[in-house]
Each structure stands twice: as structure tokens, then as C-alpha cells.
Design an enzyme around this catalytic site. Structure first.
Site, PDB file in Angstrom:
ATOM      1  N   ASN A  16       9.825 -13.771  47.045  1.00  0.00           N
ATOM      2  CA  ASN A  16       9.519 -12.927  48.509  1.00  0.00           C
ATOM      3  C   ASN A  16      10.698 -12.066  48.772  1.00  0.00           C
ATOM      4  OD1 ASN A  16       7.850 -15.405  49.059  1.00  0.00           O
ATOM      5  ND2 ASN A  16       9.556 -16.671  49.846  1.00  0.00           N
ATOM      6  N   LYS A  45      12.488 -18.973  46.703  1.00  0.00           N
ATOM      7  CA  LYS A  45      13.479 -19.758  46.162  1.00  0.00           C
ATOM      8  C   LYS A  45      13.087 -19.892  44.672  1.00  0.00           C
ATOM      9  CE  LYS A  45      12.414 -23.206  49.882  1.00  0.00           C
ATOM     10  NZ  LYS A  45      13.678 -22.899  50.759  1.00  0.00           N
ATOM     11  N   ASN A  48      15.150 -16.755  43.407  1.00  0.00           N
ATOM     12  CA  ASN A  48      16.697 -16.797  43.638  1.00  0.00           C
ATOM     13  C   ASN A  48      17.067 -17.893  42.513  1.00  0.00           C
ATOM     14  OD1 ASN A  48      16.234 -15.634  46.236  1.00  0.00           O
ATOM     15  ND2 ASN A  48      16.193 -17.624  47.459  1.00  0.00           N
ATOM     16  N   ASN A 189      17.595 -31.967  49.276  1.00  0.00           N
ATOM     17  CA  ASN A 189      18.703 -32.206  50.014  1.00  0.00           C
ATOM     18  C   ASN A 189      18.572 -33.544  50.924  1.00  0.00           C
ATOM     19  OD1 ASN A 189      16.810 -31.594  52.449  1.00  0.00           O
ATOM     20  ND2 ASN A 189      17.712 -29.652  52.262  1.00  0.00           N
ATOM     21  N   GLY A 236      24.998 -30.656  51.804  1.00  0.00           N
ATOM     22  CA  GLY A 236      25.595 -29.751  52.486  1.00  0.00           C
ATOM     23  C   GLY A 236      27.006 -29.682  52.168  1.00  0.00           C
ATOM     24  N   ASP A 268      19.173 -22.843  46.172  1.00  0.00           N
ATOM     25  CA  ASP A 268      18.481 -22.080  45.176  1.00  0.00           C
ATOM     26  C   ASP A 268      19.735 -21.767  44.216  1.00  0.00           C
ATOM     27  OD1 ASP A 268      16.190 -22.468  46.344  1.00  0.00           O
ATOM     28  OD2 ASP A 268      16.476 -20.400  47.466  1.00  0.00           O
ATOM     29  N   ALA A 298      28.345 -19.156  46.952  1.00  0.00           N
ATOM     30  CA  ALA A 298      27.135 -18.425  47.835  1.00  0.00           C
ATOM     31  C   ALA A 298      27.128 -18.573  48.988  1.00  0.00           C
ATOM     32  CB  ALA A 298      25.782 -19.092  47.113  1.00  0.00           C
TER      33      ALA A 298
END
Ligand code: RIB
Length: 325
Positions: A16, A45, A48, A189, A236, A268, A298
Site C-alpha cells: 500500500n 502489511k 512492510n 496480537n 504490545g 509487521d 520500529a
């Protein structure tokens, strides 16, 4: 590039152009928030993850579909600059390239809306034409920004070979149980894990008072019984849980503590480095450690592909991680 023949990471998925607006806060429905800063950057995604794998030093092949438009030209050129093998990318003359509108607030929270365009025209038949590349990969990773029938076709072909088959179920949608039987490693996740569990029709099998980790382990056990060997659930800033379904053992891997400014693409980055490290022959815990360290870099930078670290930075972060108590 330090991989030998056939030792490549294969990434199949979306590409994208990300149109990002950084502002103090995110708008509510119907509201206009002004004063933001605009940046255009490379995303998707799949792309990446391919960049993360290539920057980690693995030979990386990317398969995806992009439009024959200006965004498509720019994205293709960028992937080539990253030394990713783009010879299997398909151009669609009718449909626009994928575009993502991304809003990020001052705390690094984001909202993403994607117009998939050409990504959603990658067909099972086009995948069948790439059979040898899929069967011969050392590790393979796919996300869910392409059609589900195409994803099913990919893993069905991959199962004829010996590659390590990873699925990153993002953004989550219903996944047929037969597809999950063909997956070695699932990397959701925590939100995706919980939603997948309920989409698969499982009842909650944990105590109401169970903590998040206990719930993740209980859910992982249910899902892994469908035939998945390992489930890595990212949580996270709290790191991730690796659940080994064969041994019924869960391992918590802490994250490296940093101040996050923009988490877009961090998942990603994790997935791409994971696939790369598995391709290099690392065991799953060591591969997850590298992925965790890469993602911790990142999140301290803006953008998706622009935030992804190179091999040397990851190795240095792993050395710091190893000193953590
Ligand atoms: O995971 C982040 C990515 O999701 C962005 O780069 C955007 O393009 C969407 O695909």
C-alpha cells in the site's frame, strides 16, 4: 545477503501507499481535527514484512498485486531498492494500487482505513502459477489483506513442501479450520487471538478472574488443538507469549522498554524479522527475541517501512536485551 540457494523468505501479501496525518488527537466520528502534519510513506502489511526480512539480511521474495499507476511504480521501485526480489509482483492494468489513510495522535495511537484495490485481486489461479517458489521457500509468511481463497491456496501448496508456514492474521477475518491445519506458527496480537477464538466457535475456557496471560494460554491451547504447532501472541509493550502446542508449554518474552511514538508497522516488523530469523535456522525463542528487539526500535520512529531497523541495529539491541534482568 547471507542465505544460500533456496534459503529464502517468501512473503505474500499487500503493498500500500500510506497517507499519514500526525495530529494532536484522533477525530471522533463526524468531527474535523485540523493542524496535522502530512507524510506519504510506503506500507502494506506484506511489503512492510518483506522490508523487515530484507533489512535483517535474508534473501526475500515478495509476491503481491499492485496497480499500473504512479503509486504502483513508486512502490515497485522502493522494494527493488530494498533488494527484495520483485520479479513475481503482478501489475493490474484496471485497478488502483492499495492505499491506506492513517491518523496518528501525539501518544502514538492510530486509526487506519485501507482501500485494498489491486491487493484484493490477487487470485488463487495466479498463486498456482507460483507453485515452485512457494514449495521451495525456507519460511513463508502471509497476512490477511488479500482474499481468503488466495490465502487457502498458498498454504495448500506450501504444505507440499518443507517450508515453515507462518500466518499473521491481520486484519482478522473468519479463518476456515481446514486452513489452520496447514499453519505451523500463528502470530496474532492479543485482540486478534481473542476474536479468532470466538469466530472459531470456542467457548471461553478460562476462569473469569484469570489474568490476561492465563487467558492467552487457555485460548492458545484451544486453537493449537486444530493443528497449529506454535502460537505467538504479541501484547504490545508487554512483549509476547509463545505457546508450544506439542509440549503444552507457554513462555513469556518481555519487550524491551522504549517510549513509542508511532506503532504503525511495528507488528509487521516483528513478523518479517521472525520469518527471517527462522529462515536463518534460529529456534523459535531466539527468532522471537530478534523480532521483539526489532519491533522495539520500529515503535520509536515514524512510518511503517521507514521505521524498520537494519540488521546491525537489531543485533545491537539484542545485546542490550540479553543484559536485561
Ligand atoms: O500494519 C500497518 C500497515 O497496515 C500499514 O502500512 C497500512 O498500509 C496497512 O496495510
Amino acid at each position: 545477503m547471507n542465505n544460500t540457494k533456496n534459503e529464502y523468505v517468501l512473503i505474500i501479501g499487500s503493498c500500500n501507499m500510506d497517507l499519514n496525518i500526525y495530529s494532536k488527537r484522533l477525530p471522533k466520528p463526524g468531527e474535523t481535527v485540523t493542524g496535522g502534519i502530512f507524510r506519504q510513506s510506503f506500507g502494506g502489511k506484506g511489503a512492510n514484512q518483506a522490508v523487515a526480512s530484507a533489512r535483517d539480511g535474508s534473501t526475500t521474495i515478495f509476491i503481491g498485486k499492485i496497480g499500473k499507476d504512479a503509486f504502483g511504480d513508486q512502490m515497485l521501485e522502493q522494494l527493488q531498492k530494498e533488494e527484495i526480489d520483485t520479479t513475481n509482483i503482478i501489475r493490474d492494468p484496471e485497478e488502483h494500487s492499495g492505499v491506506a489513510f492513517i491518523m496518528i495522535d501525539e501518544n502514538g495511537e492510530n486509526m487506519i482505513s485501507v482501500a485494498p484495490g489491486a491487493n484484493f485481486l490477487l487470485s488463487p489461479e495466479e498463486i498456482r502459477n507460483k507453485g515452485d517458489i512457494i514449495r521451495n521457500a525456507k519460511s513463508l509468511i502471509v497476512q490477511m489483506e488479500i482474499p481468503i481463497e488466495t490465502i487457502q491456496q498458498i498454504y495448500s501448496i506450501a504444505s507440499e513442501g518443507e517450508c515453515i508456514k507462518i500466518l499473521n492474521p491481520a486484519p482478522l477475518k473468519a479463518i476456515p479450520k481446514e486452513l489452520l491445519k496447514n499453519i505451523d506458527i500463528l502470530v496474532p496480537n492479543e485482540g486478534e487471538l481473542f476474536r479468532l477464538h470466538s469466530l472459531l466457535g470456542f467457548e471461553e475456557n478460562f476462569e473469569k478472574r484469570a489474568n490476561l496471560i492465563q487467558k492467552i494460554i487457555a485460548i492458545s491451547k484451544n486453537i493449537s488443538e486444530l493443528g497449529i504447532h506454535n502460537i505467538i501472541t504479541t501484547i504490545g509493550p508487554d512483549g509476547c507469549i509463545i505457546y508450544d502446542g506439542k509440549e503444552n508449554v507457554a513462555t513469556k518474552m518481555p519487550a524491551f522498554k522504549v517510549k513509542a511514538v508511532d506503532t504503525v508497522g511495528a507488528g509487521d516488523c516483528f513478523n518479517g524479522v521472525l520469518a527471517s530469523q527462522l529462515c536463518k535456522g534460529k529456534d523459535i525463542r531466539e527468532a522471537v527475541k530478534f523480532a521483539t528487539c526489532a519491533a522495539s526500535i520500529a515503535v520509536t520512529r515514524e512510518g511503517a517501512q521507514s521505521s524498520i531497523p537494519y540488521q546491525e541495529e537489531i543485533i545491537n539491541r539484542v545485546k542490550e536485551y540479553n543484559k536485561m534482568k
